[in-house]
Motif scaffolding. Structure first.
Motif, mmCIF file in Angstrom:
data_model
loop_
_atom_site.group_PDB
_atom_site.id
_atom_site.type_symbol
_atom_site.label_atom_id
_atom_site.label_comp_id
_atom_site.label_asym_id
_atom_site.label_seq_id
_atom_site.Cartn_x
_atom_site.Cartn_y
_atom_site.Cartn_z
ATOM 1 N N LEU A 146 0.844 -1.079 0.090
ATOM 2 C CA LEU A 146 -0.090 0.032 -0.002
ATOM 3 C C LEU A 146 1.020 1.191 -0.101
ATOM 4 N N SER A 147 2.080 1.168 0.233
ATOM 5 C CA SER A 147 2.949 2.353 0.465
ATOM 6 C C SER A 147 3.367 3.251 -0.991
ATOM 7 N N ARG A 148 3.106 2.373 -1.895
ATOM 8 C CA ARG A 148 3.448 2.821 -3.148
ATOM 9 C C ARG A 148 2.366 3.932 -3.557
ATOM 10 N N PRO A 149 1.109 3.596 -3.644
ATOM 11 C CA PRO A 149 0.092 4.723 -4.177
ATOM 12 C C PRO A 149 0.159 5.957 -3.016
ATOM 13 N N LEU A 150 0.310 5.304 -1.749
ATOM 14 C CA LEU A 150 0.193 6.556 -0.599
ATOM 15 C C LEU A 150 1.420 7.534 -0.911
ATOM 16 N N THR A 151 2.606 6.998 -1.058
ATOM 17 C CA THR A 151 3.815 7.806 -1.501
ATOM 18 C C THR A 151 3.465 8.631 -2.616
ATOM 19 N N LEU A 152 3.006 8.288 -3.521
ATOM 20 C CA LEU A 152 2.685 9.134 -4.760
ATOM 21 C C LEU A 152 1.598 9.886 -4.647
ATOM 22 N N LEU A 153 0.554 9.479 -3.946
ATOM 23 C CA LEU A 153 -0.485 10.438 -3.673
ATOM 24 C C LEU A 153 0.124 11.666 -2.677
ATOM 25 N N GLY A 154 1.200 11.360 -1.852
ATOM 26 C CA GLY A 154 1.851 12.402 -1.172
ATOM 27 C C GLY A 154 2.697 13.423 -1.977
ATOM 28 N N ARG A 155 3.284 12.734 -2.796
ATOM 29 C CA ARG A 155 3.889 13.448 -4.007
ATOM 30 C C ARG A 155 3.014 14.484 -4.749
ATOM 31 N N THR B 60 9.962 6.934 -0.711
ATOM 32 C CA THR B 60 9.229 7.540 0.341
ATOM 33 C C THR B 60 9.919 8.596 1.449
ATOM 34 N N LEU B 61 11.143 8.078 1.493
ATOM 35 C CA LEU B 61 12.083 9.023 2.313
ATOM 36 C C LEU B 61 12.555 10.138 1.554
ATOM 37 N N GLU B 62 12.767 9.958 0.456
ATOM 38 C CA GLU B 62 13.106 11.050 -0.514
ATOM 39 C C GLU B 62 12.086 12.164 -0.610
ATOM 40 N N ALA B 63 10.922 11.667 -0.779
ATOM 41 C CA ALA B 63 9.801 12.446 -1.096
ATOM 42 C C ALA B 63 9.453 13.418 0.239
ATOM 43 N N TYR B 64 9.276 12.446 1.351
ATOM 44 C CA TYR B 64 9.214 12.986 2.725
ATOM 45 C C TYR B 64 10.167 14.152 3.057
ATOM 46 N N GLY B 65 11.456 13.738 2.734
ATOM 47 C CA GLY B 65 12.570 14.700 3.319
ATOM 48 C C GLY B 65 12.408 15.922 2.358
ATOM 49 N N ALA B 66 12.194 15.693 1.344
ATOM 50 C CA ALA B 66 11.722 16.920 0.233
ATOM 51 C C ALA B 66 10.650 18.000 0.703
ATOM 52 N N LEU B 67 9.843 17.192 1.377
ATOM 53 C CA LEU B 67 8.628 18.122 2.011
ATOM 54 C C LEU B 67 9.245 18.967 3.220
ATOM 55 N N LEU B 68 9.727 17.885 4.034
ATOM 56 C CA LEU B 68 10.156 18.559 5.117
ATOM 57 C C LEU B 68 11.237 19.860 5.380
ATOM 58 N N LYS B 69 11.934 19.804 4.159
ATOM 59 C CA LYS B 69 13.086 20.746 4.025
ATOM 60 C C LYS B 69 12.469 21.920 3.452
ATOM 61 N N MET B 70 11.125 22.135 3.019
ATOM 62 C CA MET B 70 10.517 23.566 2.962
ATOM 63 C C MET B 70 10.309 24.339 4.162
ATOM 64 N N TRP B 71 10.105 23.517 5.190
ATOM 65 C CA TRP B 71 9.911 24.218 6.409
ATOM 66 C C TRP B 71 11.107 24.642 7.364
ATOM 67 N N ASP B 72 11.420 25.748 7.501
ATOM 68 C CA ASP B 72 12.498 26.082 8.408
ATOM 69 C C ASP B 72 12.781 25.351 9.709
#
Length: 381
Positions: free
Chosen positions: A287-296, A331-343
């Motif tokens: 289930l992680s694959r569609p969840l990660t892509l939806l997150g992106r 998932t780690l790459e996408a989540y990390g990219a999101l978190l780096k947007m917040w100071d």
């Protein structure tokens, strides 16, 4: 112990009579009914019906020992139980346990001068699932030769799909050219068949793998749409069909996100998630694959809170099982990219991206490519 001895003696006497019947009538149904009625096979079947596939290994292994002792190592009954174990290991993705059983089945069939095409194809698919291109190619080419000699179009197409997929995994230009020729030949053979439901999985798989060789994202997208359309024609609409469709919808969603086509991405990815939820345990790592892509996708739509919730849900399904997969890295790459947007969370995001980079180096060769390819189940029917 007395029960086991009695069962062995009973099975042996019954098997002799049934094998004689098989020799004269070519009707094996009575033999396989006798196998199904034994305590070990009944127990294994009951466990598998409840979804307890790993627990079913114990009675099936015990049944193999009993039947080997009672009917001989190369008997039709022993062969049947070996195939049941291979199917179980296919379900569990236990490649190392299945390979020696398939090798043994190949040796038995060869010694009896029987056609080995089906076993060669299973071995080819097993090696493809492990990204072992040269071994997969060897078995696929042997299967292709045998299928052509019998003028069996469907098995020829199956072998061409295996061979073409193996050549893609080789990742050199000459192999890619041959892969494209073999996949197109596979589709040509299947397109001439009249039984759409029978060939739909193979044709859909060939189209999916051709998309990896496409010159552009637009061409890949078109091939994937044709692929999922063919998967949709498969009857019955079983678990395998729904899950391969879900993977193609994820590939389409990935292309849509990269092209910022978020409406199309939403449709494809929500369909993928629905199919996975229909067929899988709620905590399944698949289930992680569609969840990660939806997150992106939600990240791209500037909805970071929703995106983070999806990434957290995806990560939980992977990290709880201590799995090293392409999906975990993505998932780690996408989540990390999101978190780096917040100071305030930039440092956390950088650490996550660093972890993803380290894990990517530990992935098996060709893991990223195999992530995008269709590989048939390697069990025997």
């Amino acid at each position: 112990m007395n029960t086991v001895r009695f069962l062995r003696a009973s099975v042996q006497s019954t098997a002799v009579r049934q094998l004689r019947l098989l020799t004269t009538t070519n009707d094996s149904s009575a033999i396989f009914k006798m196998v199904d009625d034994t305590a070990e096979i009944k127990e294994a079947n009951q466990l598998m019906d409840k979804g307890k596939f790993r627990a079913a290994e114990v009675p099936l292994t015990r049944a193999l020992e009993v039947f080997e002792h009672a009917t001989g190592p190369n008997s039709v009954i022993t062969t049947d139980v070996l195939k049941r174990l291979v199917r179980l290991y296919s379900r569990l993705s236990e490649h190392r346990k299945a390979q020696p059983l398939l090798q043994r089945l190949l040796e038995i069939a060869t010694s009896l001068k029987e056609d080995t095409t089906e076993i060669q194809l299973a071995l080819s698919r097993l090696h493809l699932a492990q990204a072992q291109s040269q071994q997969a190619l060897g078995y696929a080419q042997t299967a292709l030769s045998q299928a052509k000699s019998r003028q069996d179009g469907f098995q020829s197409a199956s072998a061409l799909l295996c061979s073409g997929t193996g050549r893609i995994l080789a990742e050199d230009e000459a192999s890619k050219h041959l892969a494209k020729q073999e996949l197109l030949a596979c589709i040509d053979i299947l397109s001439r068949g009249s039984d759409i439901a029978h060939v739909s999985l193979l044709k859909g798989g060939a189209l999916q793998n051709l998309s990896v060789l496409a010159d552009s994202a637009a061409a890949a997208r078109e091939l994937l749409i044709d692929s999922v359309d063919n998967f949709g024609k498969h009857i019955p609409h079983d678990e395998e069909t729904d899950l391969v469709k879900a993977r193609v919808y994820c590939l389409l969603g990935d292309i849509d996100i990269n092209q910022q086509k978020y409406t199309e991405a939403s449709s494809h990815l929500k369909t993928a998630l629905t199919l996975c939820e229909k067929r899988l345990d709620p905590e399944s790592e698949q289930l992680s694959r569609p969840l990660t892509l939806l997150g992106r996708m939600y990240h791209g739509l500037a909805q970071p809170v929703t995106a983070e919730g999806l990434f957290r849900s995806s990560l939980a399904k992977l990290e709880d099982k201590n799995l090293l997969t392409v999906d975990l890295v993505h998932t780690l790459e996408a989540y990390g990219a999101l978190l780096k947007m917040w100071d305030r969370r930039k440092s956390e995001g950088e650490k996550m991206c660093q972890r993803a980079a380290e894990l990517r180096l530990k992935l098996p060769p060709h893991a990223e490519l195999l992530h995008r390819l269709y590989v048939q189940k390697w069990s025997l029917e």
